[in-house]
Design a protein around this motif. Structure first.
Motif, PDB file in Angstrom:
ATOM      1  N   MET A   1      49.904  25.789  77.588  1.00  0.00           N
ATOM      2  CA  MET A   1      50.241  26.458  78.831  1.00  0.00           C
ATOM      3  C   MET A   1      51.127  25.585  79.698  1.00  0.00           C
ATOM      4  N   ILE A   2      51.054  24.284  79.493  1.00  0.00           N
ATOM      5  CA  ILE A   2      51.848  23.381  80.306  1.00  0.00           C
ATOM      6  C   ILE A   2      52.364  22.236  79.459  1.00  0.00           C
ATOM      7  N   ASP A   3      53.520  21.736  79.823  1.00  0.00           N
ATOM      8  CA  ASP A   3      54.062  20.557  79.167  1.00  0.00           C
ATOM      9  C   ASP A   3      53.462  19.349  79.862  1.00  0.00           C
ATOM     10  N   THR A   4      52.316  18.880  79.374  1.00  0.00           N
ATOM     11  CA  THR A   4      51.583  17.836  80.076  1.00  0.00           C
ATOM     12  C   THR A   4      52.350  16.521  80.123  1.00  0.00           C
ATOM     13  N   SER A   5      53.265  16.315  79.214  1.00  0.00           N
ATOM     14  CA  SER A   5      54.035  15.075  79.237  1.00  0.00           C
ATOM     15  C   SER A   5      54.976  15.016  80.423  1.00  0.00           C
ATOM     16  N   ALA A   6      55.258  16.177  81.019  1.00  0.00           N
ATOM     17  CA  ALA A   6      56.216  16.226  82.118  1.00  0.00           C
ATOM     18  C   ALA A   6      55.546  16.415  83.467  1.00  0.00           C
ATOM     19  N   VAL A   7      54.222  16.254  83.521  1.00  0.00           N
ATOM     20  CA  VAL A   7      53.487  16.560  84.740  1.00  0.00           C
ATOM     21  C   VAL A   7      52.967  15.293  85.387  1.00  0.00           C
ATOM     22  N   ASP A   8      53.133  15.220  86.705  1.00  0.00           N
ATOM     23  CA  ASP A   8      52.518  14.123  87.431  1.00  0.00           C
ATOM     24  C   ASP A   8      51.240  14.630  88.061  1.00  0.00           C
ATOM     25  N   GLY A   9      50.595  13.768  88.853  1.00  0.00           N
ATOM     26  CA  GLY A   9      49.346  14.185  89.471  1.00  0.00           C
ATOM     27  C   GLY A   9      48.326  13.081  89.351  1.00  0.00           C
ATOM     28  N   THR A 131      54.933  28.253  82.949  1.00  0.00           N
ATOM     29  CA  THR A 131      55.254  29.542  82.346  1.00  0.00           C
ATOM     30  C   THR A 131      56.211  29.361  81.178  1.00  0.00           C
ATOM     31  N   ARG A 132      57.217  28.541  81.365  1.00  0.00           N
ATOM     32  CA  ARG A 132      58.201  28.322  80.300  1.00  0.00           C
ATOM     33  C   ARG A 132      57.575  27.563  79.121  1.00  0.00           C
ATOM     34  N   ALA A 133      56.682  26.633  79.412  1.00  0.00           N
ATOM     35  CA  ALA A 133      55.978  25.929  78.333  1.00  0.00           C
ATOM     36  C   ALA A 133      55.094  26.899  77.553  1.00  0.00           C
ATOM     37  N   ALA A 134      54.451  27.818  78.267  1.00  0.00           N
ATOM     38  CA  ALA A 134      53.603  28.813  77.606  1.00  0.00           C
ATOM     39  C   ALA A 134      54.441  29.738  76.730  1.00  0.00           C
ATOM     40  N   ALA A 135      55.623  30.109  77.206  1.00  0.00           N
ATOM     41  CA  ALA A 135      56.500  30.965  76.412  1.00  0.00           C
ATOM     42  C   ALA A 135      56.912  30.268  75.120  1.00  0.00           C
ATOM     43  N   ARG A 136      57.201  28.963  75.209  1.00  0.00           N
ATOM     44  CA  ARG A 136      57.546  28.201  73.995  1.00  0.00           C
ATOM     45  C   ARG A 136      56.357  28.140  73.037  1.00  0.00           C
ATOM     46  N   ARG A 137      55.162  28.006  73.594  1.00  0.00           N
ATOM     47  CA  ARG A 137      53.957  27.939  72.760  1.00  0.00           C
ATOM     48  C   ARG A 137      53.749  29.269  72.035  1.00  0.00           C
ATOM     49  N   ILE A 138      53.964  30.370  72.722  1.00  0.00           N
ATOM     50  CA  ILE A 138      53.810  31.678  72.104  1.00  0.00           C
ATOM     51  C   ILE A 138      54.832  31.857  70.984  1.00  0.00           C
ATOM     52  N   GLN A 139      56.061  31.391  71.208  1.00  0.00           N
ATOM     53  CA  GLN A 139      57.072  31.473  70.149  1.00  0.00           C
ATOM     54  C   GLN A 139      56.619  30.697  68.907  1.00  0.00           C
TER      55      GLN A 139
END
Length: 200
Positions: A1-9, A131-139
């Protein structure tokens, strides 16, 4: 659902890590249930039974705190979604599990939360990236299903573009505006359409 490598927090380590993690979970749950635009830092401190100083220890401003909380929400959701996916081996069930888990993770979020996310650019960017990461995962899942023979042959790039377009419309609150569906309900309907469309 998310590109965790690109997420801060917040990635708390060392002393106080457990309390910071617990506080962030409480903060996320509050914002998800009630939105965040109307809250001041004083309001949040009162609701979370902590000091403003504690909140400033998590982020330097309300805006940074909100963005970090939204990141935390999607990181937590991603762990649950990927866990549901890992439990399935059949390609059709994997796709159903993925979209079902996305719907389940979004279900507790109030319309006000999603409206506030859409109106606050730093948070909207986080949701868009997810959303875009999820779309890639679905593909990827469709590719797996076609390679195994579980799905009929489709033009994957076109299917991915259609899916991505719908997911972006969900994320931008356009589907909610035109259909009245919540984001979770919209994902559930998308899953139903996809699975029927891909079935042999």
């Amino acid at each position: 659902m998310i590109d965790t490598s690109a997420v801060d927090g917040p990635r708390p380590t060392g002393r106080g890590a457990a309390r910071r993690s617990e506080l962030f979970d409480e903060l996320v749950d509050l914002l998800v249930a009630e939105g965040f635009a109307h809250f001041t830092l004083d309001d949040l401190a009162a609701r979370l039974h902590c000091s403003k100083r504690t909140l400033y220890g998590l982020a330097g401003s309300k805006e940074q705190l909100v963005r970090t909380a939204v990141v935390h929400f999607f990181r937590r959701a991603t762990a649950h979604v990927e866990g549901a996916l890992a439990a399935e081996s059949d390609p059709a069930r994997r796709l159903a599990a993925y979209l079902g888990a996305v719907s389940a993770e979004l279900a507790p979020a109030s319309p006000r939360f999603f409206d506030d996310v859409a109106a606050f650019e730093p948070a909207a960017e986080v949701y868009d990236r997810n959303t875009r990461a999820a779309a890639r995962r679905i593909q990827q899942l469709i590719d797996e299903g076609m390679a195994s023979g579980a799905f009929r042959e489709v033009h994957v790039a076109f299917a991915a573009d259609v899916i991505s377009s719908v997911m972006v419309r969900i994320q931008r609150r356009q589907v909610a505006a035109t259909t009245g569906l919540t984001d979770a309900q919209a994902y559930a309907h998308l899953a139903e359409l996809l699975l029927h469309g891909l079935a042999r």
